[in-house]
Write a protein that holds these residues in place. Structure first.
Motif, PDB file in Angstrom:
ATOM      1  N   ALA A  94       3.409   4.736  -6.739  1.00  0.00           N
ATOM      2  CA  ALA A  94       2.877   5.646  -5.709  1.00  0.00           C
ATOM      3  C   ALA A  94       1.728   6.424  -6.297  1.00  0.00           C
ATOM      4  CB  ALA A  94       4.099   6.720  -5.600  1.00  0.00           C
ATOM      5  N   SER A  95       1.353   6.392  -7.507  1.00  0.00           N
ATOM      6  CA  SER A  95       0.355   7.147  -8.155  1.00  0.00           C
ATOM      7  C   SER A  95      -0.468   6.339  -9.482  1.00  0.00           C
ATOM      8  CB  SER A  95       1.134   8.362  -8.805  1.00  0.00           C
ATOM      9  OG  SER A  95       0.166   9.245  -9.170  1.00  0.00           O
TER      10      SER A  95
ATOM     11  N   ALA B 292       3.875   4.830   0.075  1.00  0.00           N
ATOM     12  CA  ALA B 292       3.374   4.566   1.688  1.00  0.00           C
ATOM     13  C   ALA B 292       1.731   4.232   1.575  1.00  0.00           C
ATOM     14  CB  ALA B 292       3.695   5.352   2.686  1.00  0.00           C
ATOM     15  N   GLU B 293       1.108   5.080   0.968  1.00  0.00           N
ATOM     16  CA  GLU B 293      -0.235   5.069   0.815  1.00  0.00           C
ATOM     17  C   GLU B 293      -0.700   3.881  -0.006  1.00  0.00           C
ATOM     18  OE1 GLU B 293      -1.092   9.867   0.875  1.00  0.00           O
ATOM     19  OE2 GLU B 293      -1.700   8.697  -0.770  1.00  0.00           O
TER      20      GLU B 293
ATOM     21  N   ASN C 279       8.335   8.748  -5.151  1.00  0.00           N
ATOM     22  CA  ASN C 279       7.541   9.491  -4.167  1.00  0.00           C
ATOM     23  C   ASN C 279       7.080   8.687  -2.829  1.00  0.00           C
ATOM     24  OD1 ASN C 279       5.320  10.451  -2.910  1.00  0.00           O
ATOM     25  ND2 ASN C 279       4.134  10.801  -4.920  1.00  0.00           N
ATOM     26  N   SER C 280       8.089   8.890  -1.733  1.00  0.00           N
ATOM     27  CA  SER C 280       7.739   8.019  -0.730  1.00  0.00           C
ATOM     28  C   SER C 280       6.550   8.106  -0.098  1.00  0.00           C
ATOM     29  CB  SER C 280       8.755   8.567   0.268  1.00  0.00           C
ATOM     30  OG  SER C 280       8.577   9.848   0.832  1.00  0.00           O
ATOM     31  N   GLU C 281       5.889   9.506  -0.186  1.00  0.00           N
ATOM     32  CA  GLU C 281       4.332   9.528   0.518  1.00  0.00           C
ATOM     33  C   GLU C 281       3.410   8.718  -0.335  1.00  0.00           C
ATOM     34  OE1 GLU C 281       2.254  13.308   1.462  1.00  0.00           O
ATOM     35  OE2 GLU C 281       4.343  13.613   2.018  1.00  0.00           O
ATOM     36  N   GLY C 282       3.280   8.824  -1.440  1.00  0.00           N
ATOM     37  CA  GLY C 282       2.557   8.001  -2.277  1.00  0.00           C
ATOM     38  C   GLY C 282       2.597   6.701  -1.984  1.00  0.00           C
TER      39      GLY C 282
ATOM     40  N   GLU D 161       0.007   0.769   2.134  1.00  0.00           N
ATOM     41  CA  GLU D 161      -1.333   0.639   2.967  1.00  0.00           C
ATOM     42  C   GLU D 161      -2.438  -0.118   2.576  1.00  0.00           C
ATOM     43  OE1 GLU D 161      -1.949   3.928   5.293  1.00  0.00           O
ATOM     44  OE2 GLU D 161      -3.525   3.151   6.378  1.00  0.00           O
TER      45      GLU D 161
ATOM     46  N   GLU E 183      -0.075   2.465  -9.215  1.00  0.00           N
ATOM     47  CA  GLU E 183      -0.956   2.380  -8.082  1.00  0.00           C
ATOM     48  C   GLU E 183      -2.229   1.370  -8.251  1.00  0.00           C
ATOM     49  OE1 GLU E 183      -2.801   5.900  -6.799  1.00  0.00           O
ATOM     50  OE2 GLU E 183      -3.571   4.960  -4.824  1.00  0.00           O
TER      51      GLU E 183
END
Ligand SMILES: NC(=O)c1ccc[n+]([C@@H]2O[C@H](COP(=O)([O-])OP(=O)(O)OC[C@H]3O[C@@H](n4cnc5c(N)ncnc54)[C@H](O)[C@@H]3O)[C@@H](O)[C@H]2O)c1
Length: 249
Positions: free
Chosen positions: A15-16, A44-45, A39-42, A48, A20
């Motif tokens: 995620a980061s 998902a980014e 970290n689900s938000e990171g 994508e 990442e």
């Protein structure tokens, strides 16, 4: 370069930061990716961004310190993509503090993520990597190579990651499975927000193993991971590749 075409790569901590950057680098090199992070938000980014690069990507929110979750993650990645070629363990946490003030809970939390998490992912992945002649890239740290004060739990965890990596390299090398690690120096990622020396600490004692580091971003570690994970490193097994600008040379 398309070194990861037809390869399925599982990355934790995607995620980061370094995870990442590694996902993006391997996506650009043709990898199919199984990404995970807490970290689900990171996450998902990253998914994508890798998909935008043309990669086939699956993802799962996973705490690497939790055995059943890791078992399910590796099983799910193999079921989803049909094989597993490379595992990159990046998930990690850092905490500063005086050793004599470090609680057992904090020590176990850091060991649990950095060392136990790496062990669990390796253990679950090895049978699948033996099937494909695959390899593992773990993330240690220069904190494993020189006395890095005020990070007793972190330093111990990264020393453990280094030893664990060499163990796997020798134990499975003759069966065609490689295991290596990167040892980053000071890399500009969000984990640096944890860099808070405790009261009374002499910063020079930490900076002595970072002083020459040019403070580059996570892509410099991602490129080292990409090398170790690729066939370019076919004769590299059990090594720890420092990515620190030569600080500990
Ligand atoms: N940045 C540096 O200076 C540096 C130096 C040496 C080693 N490292 C190592 O590199 C790795 C990546 O760190 P980074 O610099 O990219 O930091 P980061 O904080 O950007 O990334 C760490 C990632 O790990 C994830 N994570 C944390 N706990 C987790 C858990 N229990 N389960 C799953 N995911 C979890 C976080 O959500 C985050 O996405 C770590 O193992 C770190 O110790 C970093």
């Amino acid at each position: 370069m398309q070194r990861f075409e037809d390869k399925v790569v599982l990355i934790t901590g995607a995620a980061s930061g370094i995870g990442e950057a590694t996902a993006l680098r391997l996506a650009a090199e043709g990898a199919t990716l199984a990404l995970s992070d807490l970290n689900s938000e990171g996450l998902a980014e990253t998914v994508e961004a890798c998909t935008d690069l043309g990669a086939v990507v699956s993802s799962e929110v996973v705490n690497v310190a939790d055995e059943p979750s890791v078992v399910a993650m590796v099983k799910g990645a193999v079921e989803h993509h049909g094989r597993l070629d490379v595992v990159v363990n990046v998930a990690g946490i850092l905490q500063f503090g005086h050793t004599h003030e470090t609680s057992l809970a904090d020590f176990q939390r850091i060991i649990g993520v950095n060392l136990t998490g790496t062990f669990l992912v390796c253990r679950e992945a090895i049978p699948h990597l033996l099937d494909t002649g695959g390899n593992i890239v773990n993330t240690a740290s220069t904190a494993a190579l020189a006395g890095h004060p005020w990070t007793i739990s972190y330093s111990a965890s990264k020393g453990g990651v280094a030893a664990l990596t060499q163990t796997i390299a020798v134990e499975y090398g003759k069966q065609g499975l490689r295991a290596n690690a990167v040892a980053p120096g000071s890399i500009l990622t969000p984990i640096q927000n944890e860099f808070q020396l405790p009261e009374g600490a002499d910063a020079k004692l930490v900076h002595r193993i970072m002083a020459l580091d040019e403070q580059r971003g996570p892509e410099v570690v991602a490129s080292a991971i990409a090398f170790l994970g690729s066939e370019d490193a076919v004769h590299v097994n059990g090594t720890m590749l420092k990515v620190d600008g030569g600080t500990l040379a």
